[in-house]
Design a protein around this motif. Structure first.
Motif, mmCIF file in Angstrom:
data_model
loop_
_atom_site.group_PDB
_atom_site.id
_atom_site.type_symbol
_atom_site.label_atom_id
_atom_site.label_comp_id
_atom_site.label_asym_id
_atom_site.label_seq_id
_atom_site.Cartn_x
_atom_site.Cartn_y
_atom_site.Cartn_z
ATOM 1 N N ASN A 130 0.775 -1.248 0.000
ATOM 2 C CA ASN A 130 0.000 0.000 0.000
ATOM 3 C C ASN A 130 0.802 1.292 0.000
ATOM 4 O O ASN A 130 0.328 2.312 -0.481
ATOM 5 C CB ASN A 130 -0.967 0.008 1.184
ATOM 6 N N MET A 131 1.958 1.261 0.595
ATOM 7 C CA MET A 131 2.815 2.449 0.544
ATOM 8 C C MET A 131 2.178 3.713 1.137
ATOM 9 O O MET A 131 2.248 4.800 0.528
ATOM 10 C CB MET A 131 3.236 2.749 -0.909
ATOM 11 N N CYS A 147 4.660 5.022 6.450
ATOM 12 C CA CYS A 147 4.817 3.678 7.012
ATOM 13 C C CYS A 147 6.023 2.920 6.469
ATOM 14 O O CYS A 147 6.246 2.824 5.257
ATOM 15 C CB CYS A 147 3.543 2.883 6.755
ATOM 16 N N VAL A 165 6.528 -0.343 6.887
ATOM 17 C CA VAL A 165 6.251 -1.774 6.680
ATOM 18 C C VAL A 165 6.578 -2.280 5.264
ATOM 19 O O VAL A 165 7.224 -3.313 5.109
ATOM 20 C CB VAL A 165 4.787 -2.114 7.069
ATOM 21 N N PRO A 166 6.159 -1.566 4.192
ATOM 22 C CA PRO A 166 6.467 -2.098 2.858
ATOM 23 C C PRO A 166 7.975 -2.250 2.617
ATOM 24 O O PRO A 166 8.387 -3.094 1.831
ATOM 25 C CB PRO A 166 5.867 -1.050 1.912
ATOM 26 N N HIS A 179 -7.435 -3.563 6.104
ATOM 27 C CA HIS A 179 -7.401 -2.200 5.565
ATOM 28 C C HIS A 179 -8.838 -1.849 5.206
ATOM 29 O O HIS A 179 -9.540 -2.670 4.603
ATOM 30 C CB HIS A 179 -6.510 -2.136 4.329
HETATM 31 FE FE1 SF4 Z 1 -0.330 1.443 5.081
HETATM 32 FE FE2 SF4 Z 1 -0.899 -0.512 6.838
HETATM 33 FE FE3 SF4 Z 1 0.621 -1.046 4.686
HETATM 34 FE FE4 SF4 Z 1 1.599 0.443 6.637
HETATM 35 S S1 SF4 Z 1 1.029 -1.680 6.789
HETATM 36 S S2 SF4 Z 1 1.751 0.845 4.405
HETATM 37 S S3 SF4 Z 1 -0.247 1.534 7.347
HETATM 38 S S4 SF4 Z 1 -1.532 -0.363 4.709
#
Ligand code: SF4
Ligand code: SAM
Length: 484
Positions: free
Chosen positions: A158-159, A163, A165-166, A260
Motif C-alpha cells: 500500500n505504501m 509507514c 512496513v512495505p 485495511h
Molecule cells: Fe499502510 Fe498498513 Fe501497509 Fe503500513 S502496513 S503501508 S499503514 S496499509
C-alpha cells in the motif's frame, strides 16, 4: 519456525525448531546459562527501535559476564524489521551482535547460527516474493492456551507515506489456504477456542497457489476507496478463507487483524453477520479524520468515504464493535485537521483505539514532506485524542450495562484471584466473580468456569476499557447463538 505475530508491535518471539546444540531463551529472562539470545524487533516507530538499542546495552554486560564465568560465548541475534532496516548499522555499531536476520530469513537461522559459532558475524536480510512460512507450524509455548494467532499473509503493497512496513516486510503475499486450514484444525484439536488471523492487510488476502483460481475477477473496493496499485485479479480471496476457517470448529471464535478499510466487499460483511463464530468486531484503521491529511498519508480515501463505510458496516452488522488506529501530528497537520480527527472519534465512537504520535521513518513522507509539527504539539494532540477516545468508549461500553454478554474465559483476573477475566465477542475485557455457575446443558450441577469455557455474563458496570458483571451460566458458542 514461524513468527507468531506480524502485528505492528510487541511481536512474540520466533519459536525455532530446537536443535541439540541450541537452547532458546526468552528476552525477558536472559539467564547467564543461555547460549543464544534472539531479539525479535519492530521498526514501526522510533521508540520501538530505541528499546532494542537499550536492551543491547544490557546484553553487552551479560555477554562479557557469560564469557568470564562459563568460558563460552553468548550469541546474540537481531531478527525482524529492525534487522532489515539497519543491518549495516547494527553490525558496525554493535560488535556484540552475532546474527542479523530479516523477516524473510528465519529459515536460514541454523546456517547463520553455525557461522556465528565459528566466530564471525552472520547476516541475511534478503526479502522474498513468496516466503510465507506456510509449511512450518508454530510450536505452542503456552500449553492449554485458549487463544492463538495464525499468520495468513506477509508484507504490504500500500505504501502509505508514513509507514516503514512495505520496506521492512516487502511485497504482499498470502499463505496458501490449505496450510492455514491445517493449522487452525490443529489448534482446534488442541482445544484452542479463539483464533485471530494475522497480517498487515488481512482482507487483501489473495491465495494464488491453486491454478484454477488464478484468473478470477478482483472483488470491488469499498465505495469511495482507491489503491496506489492496479486491481489484482485472480486468487482465492479473504471471504473464501473466512468461510472455510469458520467451518472448522463451531465452538471456535474467529477474529482477524489488521484489515485495511478499502477491502470490505459486501460478501465479507455478510459472512461476518451470518456466521455465529466470526466475531462481530472490526478494526477500521482511519489514521486521521482530515481528508487533507489522509491525502498526504496516501490512504486512498476521504473522511466522507470512511464515514460512509462505517455506516454501511453498522447497517450490515448490527451491534458491531469497532476499533481504529490514529496518528497525531503527521506532516503538515494543522489544529483544524486535528479537530477533524477529534470529531471523527466523536462521530464514530469506537470501542477500542490505538493512538500514536507520528514518528518520522525513512519513507515517502521523510523524502517529500516536512515533519513540521513540534514534538510537544504532537504529544498534546495525542493526549487530546486519547481523552476523547476514552470518553466515547466509556459511553459505548456503558450502553452494554444490563445486557448479557458471552465471555470466553481466559483465566484469573490480574488484580484478584477471586475473579475471572475473559473477552466478549467485541474483544472487550470482561471481569466477573469466580463463582459456581449453572451449566446451560441442563444438568443441575453447579461448577466453576475454567479457561476456555464460554460464560454468559450480565454486565453491571463499564469503563472505557473494561466491563464488569455477574456470571449467569456456562454455555457453548453454538447454543448461545441459537438463543439470539
Ligand atoms: Fe499502510 Fe498498513 Fe501497509 Fe503500513 S502496513 S503501508 S499503514 S496499509
Ligand atoms: N495495515 C494497517 C492499516 O492499513 O492501517 C495498519 C498496520 S500498521 C503496521 C499499524 C499502525 O501503526 C498503523 O495503523 C499506524 O496507525 C501506525 N503507524 C505506522 N507508521 C507509523 C509512524 N511512522 N508513526 C506513528 N504511527 C505509525
Amino acid at each position: 519456525m514461524t513468527p507468531r505475530s506480524p502485528g505492528p508491535s510487541c511481536r512474540r518471539a520466533v519459536t525455532p525448531g530446537q536443535s541439540s546444540w541450541m537452547r532458546f531463551f526468552s528476552l525477558f529472562c536472559p539467564s547467564i546459562q543461555a547460549d543464544v539470545i534472539l531479539l525479535v524487533t519492530c521498526s514501526i516507530r522510533e521508540k520501538a527501535e530505541q528499546a532494542i538499542w537499550n536492551r543491547l546495552r544490557h546484553l553487552s554486560a551479560l555477554k562479557a559476564r557469560r564469557q568470564q564465568q562459563a568460558g563460552s560465548p553468548l550469541r546474540i541475534g537481531i531478527l525482524g524489521c529492525m534487522a532489515e532496516r539497519l543491518k549495516e548499522e547494527i553490525l558496525h555499531r554493535e560488535k556484540l551482535v552475532d546474527i542479523v536476520a530479516g523477516p524473510d530469513a528465519y529459515r536460514d537461522l541454523p546456517r547463520l547460527l553455525a557461522v556465528a559459532e565459528s566466530g564471525q558475524q552472520a547476516a541475511n536480510v534478503l526479502l522474498s516474493l513468496d516466503e510465507t512460512y506456510a509449511d512450518i507450524l508454530p510450536v505452542q509455548t503456552s500449553a492449554g492456551g485458549t487463544t492463538a494467532f495464525v499468520s495468513i499473509m506477509r508484507g504490504c503493497d500500500n505504501m502509505c507515506s508514513y509507514c516503514i512496513v512495505p520496506f521492512t516486510r516487502g511485497r504482499e503475499r498470502s499463505r496458501p489456504i490449505a496450510s492455514i486450514l491445517q493449522e487452525v484444525r490443529m489448534l482446534s484439536d488442541q482445544g484452542v477456542k479463539e483464533v485471530t488471523l494475522l497480517g498487515q492487510n488481512v482482507n487483501s488476502f489473495r491465495d494464488m497457489s491453486e491454478v484454477q483460481f488464478q484468473s478470477a475477477a478482483a472483488p470491488g473496493l469499498s465505495r469511495g476507496f482507491s489503491t496506489v496499485y492496479r486491481a489484482k485479479p485472480g486468487g482465492l480471496r479473504f471471504a473464501h478463507l473466512l468461510d472455510q476457517v469458520s467451518r472448522i470448529d463451531p465452538e471456535m471464535r474467529i477474529r482477524f487483524t489488521s484489515p485495511h478499510p478499502k477491502d470490505f466487499p459486501d460478501e465479507v460483511l455478510q459472512l461476518i453477520q451470518e456466521r455465529h463464530n466470526i466475531c462481530k468486531q472490526l478494526h477500521l484503521p482511519a489514521q486521521s479524520g482530515s481528508t487533507r491529511v489522509l491525502e498526504a498519508m496516501r490512504r486512498g480515501y476521504t473522511r466522507e468515504a470512511y464515514l460512509e463505510l462505517v455506516h454501511h458496516v453498522r447497517d450490515s452488522i448490527p451491534g458491531v464493535s469497532l476499533s481504529s488506529d490514529f496518528i497525531a501530528g503527521f506532516c503538515g497537520e494543522t489544529e483544524e485537521d486535528h479537530q477533524q480527527t477529534v470529531s471523527l472519534l466523536q462521530d464514530v465512537r469506537y470501542n477500542v483505539g490505538f493512538l500514536f504520535a507520528y514518528s518520522m521513518r525513512e519513507t515517502r513522507a521523510f523524502h517529500r514532506l516536512q515533519d513540521d509539527v513540534p514534538a510537544e504539539v504532537k504529544q498534546r494532540r495525542l493526549q487530546e485524542l486519547i481523552a476523547v477516545f476514552r470518553e466515547e468508549a466509556a459511553r459505548a461500553n456503558e450502553a452494554m450495562v444490563g445486557q448479557c454478554q458471552l465471555v470466553l474465559v481466559e483465566g484469573p483476573s490480574k488484580r484478584s484471584a477471586l475473579e475471572l477475566c475473559g473477552r466478549n465477542d467485541g474483544n472487550i475485557k470482561v471481569i466477573f466473580p469466580d463463582a459456581e455457575v449453572e451449566d446451560a446443558a441442563g444438568c443441575q450441577a453447579l461448577a466453576r468456569a475454567q479457561p476456555g469455557d464460554y460464560v454468559l455474563v450480565k454486565v453491571t458496570s463499564a469503563s472505557s476499557q473494561t466491563l464488569r458483571g455477574v456470571p449467569l451460566r456456562r454455555t457453548t458458542l453454538s447454543r448461545s447463538a441459537a438463543c439470539h
